[in-house]
Design a protein around this motif. Structure first.
Motif, short mmCIF file in Angstrom:
data_model
loop_
_atom_site.label_atom_id
_atom_site.label_comp_id
_atom_site.label_asym_id
_atom_site.label_seq_id
_atom_site.Cartn_x
_atom_site.Cartn_y
_atom_site.Cartn_z
N ARG A 73 4.78 -6.85 -17.21
CA ARG A 73 4.44 -7.80 -16.17
C ARG A 73 3.80 -7.08 -14.82
NH1 ARG A 73 4.95 -12.95 -14.46
NH2 ARG A 73 5.69 -13.25 -12.35
N TYR A 74 2.87 -7.87 -14.10
CA TYR A 74 2.34 -7.74 -13.21
C TYR A 74 2.34 -8.86 -12.56
CZ TYR A 74 -1.20 -5.52 -9.65
OH TYR A 74 -1.63 -5.20 -8.57
N SER A 75 3.21 -9.29 -11.37
CA SER A 75 3.05 -10.67 -11.10
C SER A 75 1.99 -11.34 -10.17
CB SER A 75 4.43 -11.20 -10.30
OG SER A 75 4.64 -10.41 -9.24
N VAL A 240 -15.25 -9.78 -15.07
CA VAL A 240 -16.02 -8.68 -14.87
C VAL A 240 -15.31 -7.59 -14.31
CG1 VAL A 240 -17.09 -9.27 -12.58
CG2 VAL A 240 -18.34 -7.99 -14.39
N PHE A 241 -14.16 -7.83 -13.40
CA PHE A 241 -13.34 -6.85 -12.94
C PHE A 241 -12.39 -5.93 -13.74
CE2 PHE A 241 -9.85 -5.61 -9.54
CZ PHE A 241 -10.82 -5.13 -8.96
N GLU A 242 -12.42 -6.52 -14.95
CA GLU A 242 -11.82 -5.45 -16.16
C GLU A 242 -12.74 -4.33 -16.19
OE1 GLU A 242 -9.26 -5.72 -18.18
OE2 GLU A 242 -8.26 -7.79 -17.77
N ASP A 286 -7.87 7.78 -8.97
CA ASP A 286 -8.63 8.13 -10.42
C ASP A 286 -9.40 7.15 -10.42
OD1 ASP A 286 -6.81 10.18 -11.00
OD2 ASP A 286 -5.16 8.72 -11.64
N SER A 287 -9.44 5.96 -9.90
CA SER A 287 -10.31 4.94 -10.55
C SER A 287 -12.04 5.03 -10.05
CB SER A 287 -9.77 3.51 -10.21
OG SER A 287 -9.63 3.45 -8.71
N GLY A 288 -12.14 5.86 -8.79
CA GLY A 288 -13.42 5.93 -8.59
C GLY A 288 -14.31 6.96 -9.40
N VAL A 348 -17.15 7.94 -3.57
CA VAL A 348 -17.27 6.85 -4.34
C VAL A 348 -16.02 6.22 -4.74
CG1 VAL A 348 -18.46 5.96 -6.50
CG2 VAL A 348 -19.35 7.79 -5.35
N ASP A 349 -15.83 4.80 -4.31
CA ASP A 349 -14.48 3.97 -5.23
C ASP A 349 -15.01 2.87 -5.87
OD1 ASP A 349 -11.69 3.73 -5.45
OD2 ASP A 349 -11.35 3.31 -3.25
N ASP A 350 -14.07 2.39 -6.28
CA ASP A 350 -14.39 1.35 -7.37
C ASP A 350 -14.38 -0.27 -6.66
OD1 ASP A 350 -11.75 -0.07 -8.13
OD2 ASP A 350 -11.52 1.87 -7.87
N SER A 351 -13.65 -0.19 -5.60
CA SER A 351 -13.50 -1.49 -4.75
C SER A 351 -12.81 -1.30 -3.55
CB SER A 351 -12.88 -2.56 -5.64
OG SER A 351 -11.46 -2.07 -6.10
N VAL A 353 -10.66 -3.55 -0.85
CA VAL A 353 -9.91 -4.92 -0.71
C VAL A 353 -9.47 -5.40 0.60
CG1 VAL A 353 -7.97 -6.35 -1.83
CG2 VAL A 353 -9.01 -4.46 -3.19
N ARG A 354 -8.59 -4.59 1.08
CA ARG A 354 -7.97 -4.63 2.51
C ARG A 354 -8.63 -3.92 3.34
NH1 ARG A 354 -3.15 -5.30 -0.63
NH2 ARG A 354 -2.11 -7.61 -0.09
N GLY A 355 -9.16 -2.55 2.90
CA GLY A 355 -9.91 -1.64 3.55
C GLY A 355 -8.83 -0.62 4.15
N THR A 356 -7.69 -0.77 3.81
CA THR A 356 -6.56 0.06 4.52
C THR A 356 -6.62 1.48 3.76
OG1 THR A 356 -5.06 -1.05 2.93
CG2 THR A 356 -4.78 -1.52 5.21
N THR A 357 -6.82 1.82 2.64
CA THR A 357 -7.01 2.94 1.89
C THR A 357 -8.25 3.89 2.71
OG1 THR A 357 -6.16 1.89 -0.09
CG2 THR A 357 -7.06 4.16 -0.51
N SER A 358 -9.23 2.87 2.38
CA SER A 358 -10.54 3.68 2.90
C SER A 358 -10.76 4.06 4.25
CB SER A 358 -11.85 2.53 2.69
OG SER A 358 -11.55 1.90 1.56
N GLY A 389 -5.57 -13.95 -12.74
CA GLY A 389 -4.44 -13.08 -13.35
C GLY A 389 -4.84 -11.76 -12.72
N ILE A 390 -5.73 -11.65 -11.83
CA ILE A 390 -5.81 -10.34 -11.00
C ILE A 390 -5.16 -10.36 -9.61
CG2 ILE A 390 -7.33 -8.53 -10.02
CD1 ILE A 390 -7.94 -8.47 -12.80
N ASP A 391 -4.26 -9.57 -9.34
CA ASP A 391 -3.56 -9.62 -8.19
C ASP A 391 -4.24 -9.41 -6.86
OD1 ASP A 391 -1.32 -10.00 -6.76
OD2 ASP A 391 -0.68 -7.74 -6.83
P1 AMP Z 1 -7.60 -1.45 -0.12
O1 AMP Z 1 -6.76 -0.11 0.61
O2 AMP Z 1 -6.74 -2.69 0.00
O3 AMP Z 1 -8.97 -1.52 0.17
O4 AMP Z 1 -7.48 -1.02 -1.71
C1 AMP Z 1 -8.57 -0.35 -2.26
C2 AMP Z 1 -7.99 0.40 -3.30
O5 AMP Z 1 -7.28 -0.70 -4.28
C3 AMP Z 1 -9.08 0.91 -4.44
O6 AMP Z 1 -9.04 2.05 -4.41
C4 AMP Z 1 -8.93 0.37 -5.59
O7 AMP Z 1 -9.28 1.03 -6.72
C5 AMP Z 1 -7.50 -0.32 -5.65
N1 AMP Z 1 -7.47 -1.88 -6.22
C6 AMP Z 1 -8.53 -2.60 -6.20
N2 AMP Z 1 -7.96 -3.82 -6.81
C7 AMP Z 1 -6.74 -3.78 -7.20
C8 AMP Z 1 -5.66 -4.60 -7.79
N3 AMP Z 1 -5.80 -5.72 -8.08
N4 AMP Z 1 -4.45 -3.88 -7.81
C9 AMP Z 1 -4.21 -2.62 -7.55
N5 AMP Z 1 -5.14 -1.87 -6.82
C10 AMP Z 1 -6.32 -2.28 -6.69
#
Ligand code: AMP
Length: 454
Positions: A73-75, A240-242, A286-288, A348-351, A353-358, A389-391
Motif C-alpha cells: 500500500r501507498y495511500s 505515462v508517469f509509469e 536513483d530515478s534520474g 538530470v532528474d525525472d520530475s 514536484v514541489r521543487g524542495t529537493t532541487s 493512483g499516483i500520490d
Molecule cells: P520535489 O522535491 O517535491 O520536487 O520532488 C521531486 C522528486 O520526487 C524527484 O526526484 C522525483 O524523482 C520524486 N518523485 C516524483 N513523483 C513522486 C511520487 N509520486 N512519489 C514519490 N516521489 C516522487
C-alpha cells in the motif's frame, strides 16, 4: 500507488507472494498484506511497514494453501491506517472474498454515500471497499457475475486481483490506466503489477492483461485459465508517469522495458534542451540515472555519478540539537566535491514536484564548488493532481501549477532549467508502447469525468 501480486496452483504460494511483493516494494511502502487459500478457507496477514519486516517465516507458514494474492500500500485514497491495508476482506452470501487493488476510483465518494444511505457499513476509508459492497449487494450468486455487476458501476483506475475459495480473478480497467501483467510458473498462472516480480521467483513473463479484460483461474479445475471481455472497450489511457518515474527500470510495463524508455527520454531531453556550456552530465540518483545516461549519450558529454544517494534512510531520524543546514537533503543526496568543483554541470532528474529537493540540492552543489548548474527534467512540468493512483500533492503544492519555467528556475536557483515537452514525452512513450496514454498530471486532460476528489 500500490503493487499487487497473485499466484495459483503452487505449493509455496504465500512464500512466492511475499517475494513478489518484495520485488514490488517501490510501488508502496506503508504496509502490506497477503490472503491465501487452500480452496476452502482464507488465511490473512496484514501489517503496516515494509515487506521484509512484516512477513517472518512464522507468519508465512500460517498462510496456508496453493493460491494467494498480495498487496503493497501507498495511500492515495483513504489514510495510512491499518484498516485501509489490503487485501480487503469481505464475507457475504458470496462467501469470503479478498481483493487487492492498484489505482483510484474517481466516483468512490458518490458510491459510498449512496451505499451508506442504503445501509452499508464501511470498515475503511479506502475506495476499494466500495467494490466489495457493490458485489455483496448485487444479488448475483456467482463471484464472476458479482464482480462484473460491481465494476460496471465504478469509474477510474483499477488493476485488481480477487480471490475466493473457487477463483483467482485478474482484471484491468477498460482504459488500462494501471499496469497488470501475467506470467507462468511451471505452467500455472501468476500476476503482478510489473514483470520484475516474475524475475525474482523464476516465472516467465507472458503478456499484459488487456484493458477491460478479466482473467479467471479456476482453483477447482486444475488452475485452468479463461479470459473474458465483460466491459465495453474504452480509449486506451495508460499512465505515462509509469514510464517516467514509477515502474522499476528492470520491469516490462506496457510491453516495453522501462530502462530503455527512460534512456530515450533523456536523449529527447538533450535534443530539446541542449547542455549549453556544460562539461559533465550528473543524475539525481536513483530515478534520474537512466535519463541522464541517455542525455549524456546524445550530447556526447561525459557521465559522472557526481551525487551519491544514501539508501539507509528510515522513516524518522534524529537531527542533532544544533541544527544542520539542509539536513534532510544532505542525509539523502551528497555531491562529490572533487567531481563538481569548478565545473559547469547538467543535472538530470525525472520530475520536479514541489521543487524542495532541487532547490536544496542546487544549493548543496554550489557549496561543493559547481560553477554552473543546468537542471534538466525528463518530463513536462507537473502542474495537475493525479486522481488515478499516483500520490501527487494537492494542486496548490505543485510548483508548476502556479509558476512559469523562468520563475521555477529562479526559485530553485539553477542557471538554466529545461523540461521535456509533452509531445516529446508522448512520442518516446508511443515509440516503445504504441499510442494511448493518460497525461493528466502534465496536461490536466483526464481520461474520465471526476466526480470524487480524493
Ligand atoms: P520535489 O522535491 O517535491 O520536487 O520532488 C521531486 C522528486 O520526487 C524527484 O526526484 C522525483 O524523482 C520524486 N518523485 C516524483 N513523483 C513522486 C511520487 N509520486 N512519489 C514519490 N516521489 C516522487
Amino acid at each position: 500507488m500500490c503493487a499487487i501480486f497473485g499466484i495459483a496452483g503452487q505449493q509455496e504460494a504465500s512464500n512466492l507472494t511475499y517475494l513478489g511483493l518484495h520485488a514490488l516494494q517501490h510501488r508502496g511502502q506503508e504496509g502490506s498484506g497477503i490472503v491465501s487459500t487452500d480452496g476452502k478457507l482464507p488465511f490473512v496477514h496484514k501489517e503496516r511497514g515494509l515487506v521484509a519486516d512484516i512477513f517472518t517465516a512464522t507468519n508465512i507458514a500460517k498462510l496456508e494453501g496453493h493460491s494467494a494474492i498480495g498487496h503493497n500500500r501507498y495511500s492515495t485514497a483513504g489514510g495510512n491506517t491499518s484498516e485501509n491495508l489490503q487485501p480487503v476482506m469481505m464475507k457475504s452470501s458470496l462467501g469470503w472474498v479478498g481483493i487487492a487493488h492498484n489505482g483510484n476510483l474517481v466516483n468512490a465518494n458518490v458510491l459510498t454515500q449512496k451505499l451508506e444511505r442504503e445501509g452499508s457499513i464501511f470498515q475503511s476509508t479506502a475506495d476499494t471497499e466500495v467494490i466489495l459492497h457493490l458485489m455483496a449487494k448485487s444479488q448475483e450468486k456467482d463471484l464472476i457475475n458479482a464482480i462484473v455487476h460491481a465494476l460496471k458501476q465504478v469509474v477510474g483506475a483499477y488493476s485488481l486481483l480477487i480471490l475466493n475459495h473457487d477463483y483467482l480473478v485478474a482484471i484491468r480497467d477498460p482504459q488500462g490506466i494501471r499496469p497488470l501483467v501475467m506470467g507462468n510458473l511451471h505452467g500455472k498462472p501468476v500476476f503482478a503489477s510489473e514483470s520484475t516480480a516474475f524475475d525474482l521467483i523464476g516465472a516467465n513473463y507472458e503478456r499484459e492483461i488487456n484493458p477491460g479484460e478479466m482473467v479467471v483461474v479456476s482453483l477447482k479445475e486444475n488452475f485452468t485459465v479463461k479470459c473474458f471481455r465483460p466491459f465495453e472497450k474504452g480509449a486506451l489511457k495508460r499512465c505515462v508517469f509509469e514510464h517516467v518515474y514509477f515502474a522499476r527500470p528492470d520491469s516490462v510495463v506496457f510491453s516495453s522495458t522501462i530502462y530503455q524508455t527512460r534512456k530515450n527520454l533523456g536523449k529527447q531531453l538533450a535534443k530539446e534542451h541542449p547542455p549549453l556550456d556544460a562539461e559533465l552530465v550528473i543524475p539525481v540518483p536513483d530515478s534520474g540515472v537512466y535519463a541522464a545516461i541517455g542525455y549524456s549519450e546524445f550530447s556526447k558529454l561525459p557521465f559522472e555519478m557526481g551525487i551519491i544517494r544514501s539508501h539507509y534512510i528510515g522513516r524518522t531520524f534524529i537531527e542533532p540539537k544544533q541544527s544542520i543546514r539542509d539536513f534532510g537533503v544532505k542525509l539523502k543526496l551528497n555531491p562529490i566535491a572533487d567531481i563538481v568543483r569548478g565545473k559547469s554541470i547538467v543535472v538530470v532528474d525525472d520530475s520536479l514536484v514541489r521543487g524542495t529537493t532541487s532547490k536544496k540540492l542546487i544549493q548543496h552543489l554550489r557549496n561543493s564548488g559547481a560553477s554552473k548548474i543546468h537542471l534538466r527534467i525528463s518530463a513536462p512540468p507537473t502542474a495537475h493532481s493525479c486522481f488515478y493512483g499516483i500520490d501527487t500533492p494537492n494542486k496548490t503544492e505543485l510548483l508548476a501549477s502556479s509558476h512559469s519555467v523562468d520563475s521555477i528556475r529562479d526559485f530553485i536557483g539553477a542557471d538554466s532549467l529545461g523540461y521535456l515537452s509533452l509531445n516529446g514525452l508522448l512520442q518516446v512513450a508511443s515509440e516503445v508502447s504504441g499510442a494511448g496514454f493518460c497525461h493528466g498530471c502534465f496536461s490536466g486532460e483526464y481520461p474520465t469525468p471526476i466526480t470524487t476528489i480524493v
